[in-house]
Design a protein around this motif. Structure first.
Motif, PDB file in Angstrom:
ATOM      1  N   GLY A 221      35.612  40.335  55.104  1.00  0.00           N
ATOM      2  CA  GLY A 221      36.320  39.781  53.942  1.00  0.00           C
ATOM      3  C   GLY A 221      37.824  39.808  54.063  1.00  0.00           C
ATOM      4  O   GLY A 221      38.523  39.369  53.147  1.00  0.00           O
ATOM      5  N   ASN A 249      38.239  45.052  47.683  1.00  0.00           N
ATOM      6  CA  ASN A 249      36.881  45.487  47.323  1.00  0.00           C
ATOM      7  C   ASN A 249      36.361  44.625  46.174  1.00  0.00           C
ATOM      8  O   ASN A 249      37.048  43.710  45.708  1.00  0.00           O
ATOM      9  CB  ASN A 249      36.835  46.983  46.988  1.00  0.00           C
ATOM     10  N   ARG A 250      35.161  44.928  45.716  1.00  0.00           N
ATOM     11  CA  ARG A 250      34.561  44.082  44.678  1.00  0.00           C
ATOM     12  C   ARG A 250      35.377  44.121  43.393  1.00  0.00           C
ATOM     13  O   ARG A 250      35.355  43.186  42.601  1.00  0.00           O
ATOM     14  CB  ARG A 250      33.128  44.571  44.364  1.00  0.00           C
ATOM     15  N   ALA A 251      36.075  45.205  43.182  1.00  0.00           N
ATOM     16  CA  ALA A 251      36.875  45.331  41.953  1.00  0.00           C
ATOM     17  C   ALA A 251      38.204  44.583  42.072  1.00  0.00           C
ATOM     18  O   ALA A 251      38.996  44.569  41.131  1.00  0.00           O
ATOM     19  CB  ALA A 251      37.135  46.817  41.653  1.00  0.00           C
ATOM     20  N   GLY A 252      38.437  43.982  43.225  1.00  0.00           N
ATOM     21  CA  GLY A 252      39.683  43.237  43.404  1.00  0.00           C
ATOM     22  C   GLY A 252      40.837  44.114  43.825  1.00  0.00           C
ATOM     23  O   GLY A 252      41.984  43.682  43.809  1.00  0.00           O
TER      24      GLY A 252
END
Lengths: 331, 733
Positions: A221, A249-252
């Motif tokens: 990513g 990460n997924r939380a930005g």
């Protein structure tokens, strides 16, 4: 230019043995070598023609995205390669921005990494400076608008390689083939500061050849960007350049950050303080600004090159924003 | 002997009849609105394919049997006495055929010539230079103009004092003018030393045959080189032949026989073999001339309506160890001002001498003056173009301002929002004056051969502007032939005399002589044709290669058939450039508009576009005319943004004598350029052609400087407009 002979090695080991002899230089693209010969900064008796060796001009990509780049790959190959562009766009862009189309067709990756600095005192055959065994670095009290603002002393050259900051950012490893066999070296260890020995710019020992450049895949990513500022848009060396690699990460939140600057120091200059600010943050313009500020903390300009600080800062900020997908207003 | 003719002169909307006196044998001058068949047609250069494919023989391409290669030893010291020069070891090196030293040498700049050698290869020649032992006694030196101006500075010359006495101009009363001013500006502007950077370096191939000398030379003036060599070697000029078939640029740096030409001829005489001596790029930068620097202290005042009331210039400039540095000319003629005072000083430093460079003094003066006018307009809250209109003395330029403003969309762009992220846009306008009217002196010969070909021969040289092409076009037009029938032969002192190619003189000086020669040849050919066509010569006309009786076009003869009637091999006629008639105008007006984009975070300037409007007189080839505009502006971009001969204060050496450290504009640095011409019928010569080389360069850097100041809201008063200076003007460093 002194007369020389061109000799062809049979394989890498033979080339290394040939180069271990005195008064020999490696010939690949011949771009910087020709300059050095004409300016009488190199006067080899024999050129060891690495182009006689097969198989060193390929880019191999693994399924995971890692690259193995042969030292004789040209900058044009690198810039035009879909495999490089896919996961290592900063490397492709750094190659594409270098020199001119004609030179990119000749210049090799190995030569780009091992080229000598562009310092105009070093390049002047009439000046015996510190790098040539003299007693002083003329840039200190002289004309130093293009010299180092970080990591300088006692010599104030800047590393001229466009590819080096990108390869440092991507954690590349070099395979160096010497007369006694091969060794692997992280690219960050390859470039050496003038503090250690002002006469050299890297860790190559006599006879050693850059035999391969291994570039691992960046974290999943991750997005990366390379940007440089030049006075001229046609054929010029950068005043400053920057590579940013960011992964969220997924939380930005940024969970991986690499910031490396070019043309500001004698070696590609990593900015851990900027990376620290980015780590864990959500990217916006203010964060990019703070990271760029941090990247240039500790800059120690000479009399005529303080202007490179705001330029380098702008390059870091823009590389971060570009890697983070935030619109770039300069495009 | 002479006749009076009435010419329709001026330009669109301002035409008037003027009577001029011309010699009887001069063809009737081309008139306003004249219909041409060859002239005025966009024509690719006749030698373009040869140049593009590398087949055009430049000086460095000349190879002679037994030819040797010369090289020059240059001083690494900027100021030194040469105690001794020992050529012994160099002479003994195998392959070295001759060596010489420059006698009585006191070195005054780093790179000054000390000795020279000739050898069987360039490599051996360079090896030989390393074997020359020179004992120098270094002396104190100074390479910065401000330091050289201080009383305790080292003297560049024994005579002492580095600052020359001022050259003054004074009109009206400047103090009184400032008293009546509603606003004024008092500021200092500087410009750097720019070098010519001709793509072909200086050099020559010299070959002796007894006491006859033939020299192939990269020169703008073959006859000047011939005369210099004749004097140097005490030869009659006829014994010296100079050939410049093709020339890779000069820009003012290649007049006369430079030291490299003299050395080549000296070495060739010593070695009894031809010698080629071409300079390297580094030698070219340090030793073959440059445009001098300038420091211009400008005071300028205007009334509330923008009318200038006073203008004062205190100028210092350095052409190294020689050469005038004055930049006052634009102050004296670009705009109307009743009270003027200029004072110019040459300052010597230990650097290579200046030489003329594309409108000497003008681009420097124009940059400072135009930037000062912009600063003044801002204080008066006047549009910058309007400010110029109010002080413009030229009706031609008044029209050019209107044409240019419309093409550039000045009204809209001067008011447009400037910001887009960190990018700032700006526009600038600047005026140009030149006087590319040419001079008399050139003589030409036109020769018709029995096979129907025509050669036009003239001892001019093509400095790169397309001279060969326009000469052939003018001859073809006059003779009524297709261009393909005419061969232009130039660049050889065996041809009739022409002037050096400088001062924008070549096209206006050569074309009238060529046209007269063609007219004289046409007269002879018509006399040959008349009996065959049963008509009087004056009743015959020739067009598209066919001779006809004017009243009965069916009575005709092919030009090729006519040529077969030539007895012997050829029919020749000469022509000359008669003194200028003194018709409408002796100057040519121009103006240029520039659009720039500045990145305020990096200080990097990009020139986006240019509109150039110039008085070009009659245009022979629209393509070469446009090419002149492109070249003048691109060189202006270099002067404005990049170029600077940088001398190291510690060693006196130039640190950037290469083409990468001495930065020149490349393709990506070249703006979109639109050229417009106002064809002023000037009635000066039989062609009315003007030279464009300088007119198109004068205002370019000034327009860029004005646009950058507009973009960032602050003037950058020093060229080149490098990022450090732009960032400093923005308060960001």
């Amino acid at each position: 230019m002194k007369r020389f002979a061109v000799i062809a090695p049979a394989d890498l080991s033979a080339a290394a043995r040939m180069l271990a002899e005195p008064n020999r230089s490696a010939l690949a693209g011949g771009v910087d070598l020709l300059d050095l010969l004409k300016q009488e900064l190199a006067a080899p008796d024999e050129l060891v023609n690495l182009k006689a060796l097969g198989g060193l001009d390929r880019i191999e990509s693994e399924s995971g995205g890692a690259l193995r780049i042969g030292p004789l790959v040209t900058l044009h190959q690198l810039a035009a390669s879909p495999a490089v562009r896919a996961r290592h766009p900063a490397l492709a862009d750094a190659a594409a921005e270098a020199a001119t189309p004609q030179l990119r067709n000749l210049a090799t990756v190995g030569g780009n990494l091992a080229q000598r600095p562009r310092c105009w005192y070093f390049r002047n055959p009439a000046i015996v400076c510190l790098k040539k065994g003299g007693s002083k670095c003329y840039a200190v009290a002289g004309l130093n608008r293009y010299h180092a603002i970080l990591g300088g002393g006692p010599s104030f050259i800047v590393n001229p390689s466009n590819l080096a900051p990108a390869l440092v950012a991507y954690d590349a490893t070099l395979t160096l083939h010497g007369p006694d066999g091969a060794r692997k070296l992280a690219i960050a260890e390859f470039f050496t500061l003038p503090k250690a020995d002002p006469r050299r710019e890297n860790a190559l020992i006599p006879g050693e050849i850059i035999a391969a450049i291994d570039v691992p895949a960046p974290p999943a990513g991750a997005r990366s960007a390379y940007i440089e500022a030049r006075e001229k848009q046609s054929f010029d060396w950068p005043l400053a350049s920057a590579v940013a690699i960011l992964a969220m990460n997924r939380a930005g939140e940024i969970e991986y950050a690499r910031i490396v600057m070019g043309a500001v120091a004698p070696i590609p200059w990593r900015a851990p303080s900027a990376e620290k600010i980015l780590h864990g943050a959500r990217l916006d313009r203010a964060v990019a600004d703070r990271a760029a500020q941090a990247a240039l903390e500790g800059a120690a300009p000479l009399a005529h090159n303080a202007y490179k600080i705001p330029i380098a800062r702008a390059m870091v900020r823009r590389a971060i924003l570009r890697a983070g997908g935030i619109a770039d207003e300069t495009a | 002997m002479a006749r009076r003719v009435t010419l329709r002169l001026g330009f669109e909307g301002e035409l008037r009849d003027v009577v001029v006196t011309i010699p009887d044998d001069e063809p009737a001058p081309w008139q306003w609105g004249e219909k041409f068949s060859v002239v005025g047609v966009a024509t690719p250069r006749l030698d373009g394919p040869l140049k593009a494919t590398g087949r055009a023989p430049y000086t460095c391409d000349i190879q002679l049997p037994g030819m040797l290669y010369g090289a020059i030893l240059r001083s690494p010291y900027p100021h030194a006495r040469v105690r001794s020069v020992d050529l012994g070891a160099a002479r003994r090196l195998a392959g070295v055929r001759a060596a010489l030293e420059r006698s009585g040498a006191t070195i005054r700049f780093a790179g000054q010539e000390v000795a020279a050698v000739a050898a069987v290869s360039p490599e051996i020649a360079r090896d030989a230079l390393r074997l020359i032992k020179v004992e120098y006694a270094p002396m104190p030196f100074v390479v910065a103009m401000d330091e050289a101006s201080r009383p305790d500075a080292p003297d560049v010359f024994e005579s002492g004092g580095n600052v020359g006495s001022p050259h003054l101009n004074e009109i009206g009363n400047v103090a009184a003018g400032f008293e009546t001013a509603a606003a004024s500006v008092d500021a200092v502007y500087t410009t750097p030393v720019q070098t010519h950077v001709s793509l072909e370096t200086h050099g020559a191939v010299a070959s002796w045959n007894g006491d006859e000398l033939t020299v192939w030379c990269s020169t703008q003036g073959i006859f000047g080189v011939r005369d210099d060599l004749a004097v140097h070697f005490s030869l009659p000029p006829e014994n010296v032949r100079v050939i410049t078939a093709y020339l890779g640029g000069g820009f003012g740096s290649k007049f006369g026989a430079g030291h490299e030409v003299i050395f080549a001829a000296e070495l060739a005489r010593m070695a009894r073999a031809p010698v080629k001596l071409m300079l390297s790029r580094a030698e070219e930068h340090v030793a073959t001339g440059n445009r001098p620097s300038s420091r211009q202290h400008v005071r300028i005042g205007a009334a509330r309506d923008g009318a200038l009331t006073a203008l004062e210039l205190e100028q210092h400039g350095s052409g190294g160890i020689g050469g005038g540095s004055g930049s006052a000319a634009p102050y004296l003629s670009l705009y109307r001002c009743p009270n003027l005072r200029t004072s110019e000083h040459n300052v010597n430093i230990n650097a290579g001498p200046a030489s003329p460079m594309r409108a000497p003094g003008w681009p420097q003066g124009c940059f400072a003056l135009e930037l000062a006018i912009d600063e003044l307009a801002r204080k008066l809250n006047l549009d910058r173009l309007e400010m110029r209109r109010r002080n413009n003395p030229s009706p031609v330029r008044a029209l050019e301002f209107e044409l240019g403003a419309r093409a550039f969309r000045w009204e809209e762009r001067a008011r447009a929002p400037k910001a887009r992220g960190p990018m700032r846009r700006g526009v600038g306008v600047a005026s140009a004056v030149w006087h590319g009217i040419g001079a008399s002196g050139p003589q030409a010969q036109c020769v018709a051969f029995r096979d129907g070909r025509v050669a036009v021969r003239i001892g001019t040289q093509d400095v790169g502007t397309g001279t060969r092409t326009i000469i052939a076009m003018v001859a073809a037009e006059e003779l009524g032939l297709p261009l393909s029938s005419v061969i232009a032969e130039i660049g050889d002192t065996r041809y009739l005399f022409s002037l050096p190619s400088g001062g924008s003189m070549t096209a206006p000086s050569t074309t009238p002589a060529v046209r007269q020669a063609a007219a004289h040849l046409k007269g002879k050919l018509m006399r040959l044709a008349a009996p065959a066509l049963g008509a009087e010569p004056e009743d015959l006309v020739i067009s598209d290669g066919v001779v006809r009786v004017r009243a009965e076009p069916n009575r005709a003869m092919q030009f090729a058939d006519l040529c077969r009637r030539i007895s012997g091999d050829s029919l020749a006629a000469d022509g000359e450039h008669v003194p200028n008639y003194g018709g409408y105008s002796m100057t040519q007006a121009g103006c240029q508009f520039a659009g720039v984009e500045v990145d305020i975070e990096t200080g990097i300037v990009r020139v986006v576009d240019f509109v150039a409007v110039h008085d070009a007189g009659a245009i022979v080839d629209p393509l070469t005319a446009r090419s002149q505009v492109n070249g003048g502006i691109i060189m202006g971009v270099g002067f404005a943004l990049f170029e600077d001969r940088r001398l190291d204060p510690q060693t006196g050496l130039m640190v950037n004598p290469t083409m990468d450290d001495y930065k020149l504009p490349g393709v990506l640095d070249t703006p979109e350029i639109r050229a417009y011409f106002v064809e002023v019928a000037n009635g000066i010569t039989n062609t009315g052609v003007l030279g464009l080389g300088e007119a198109v360069h004068v205002a370019a850097a000034a327009a860029i400087g004005c646009a950058v100041a507009d973009a960032i809201g602050a003037p950058v008063r020093d060229l080149p407009l490098t990022p450090d200076r732009v960032l400093a003007a923005l308060g960001r460093v």
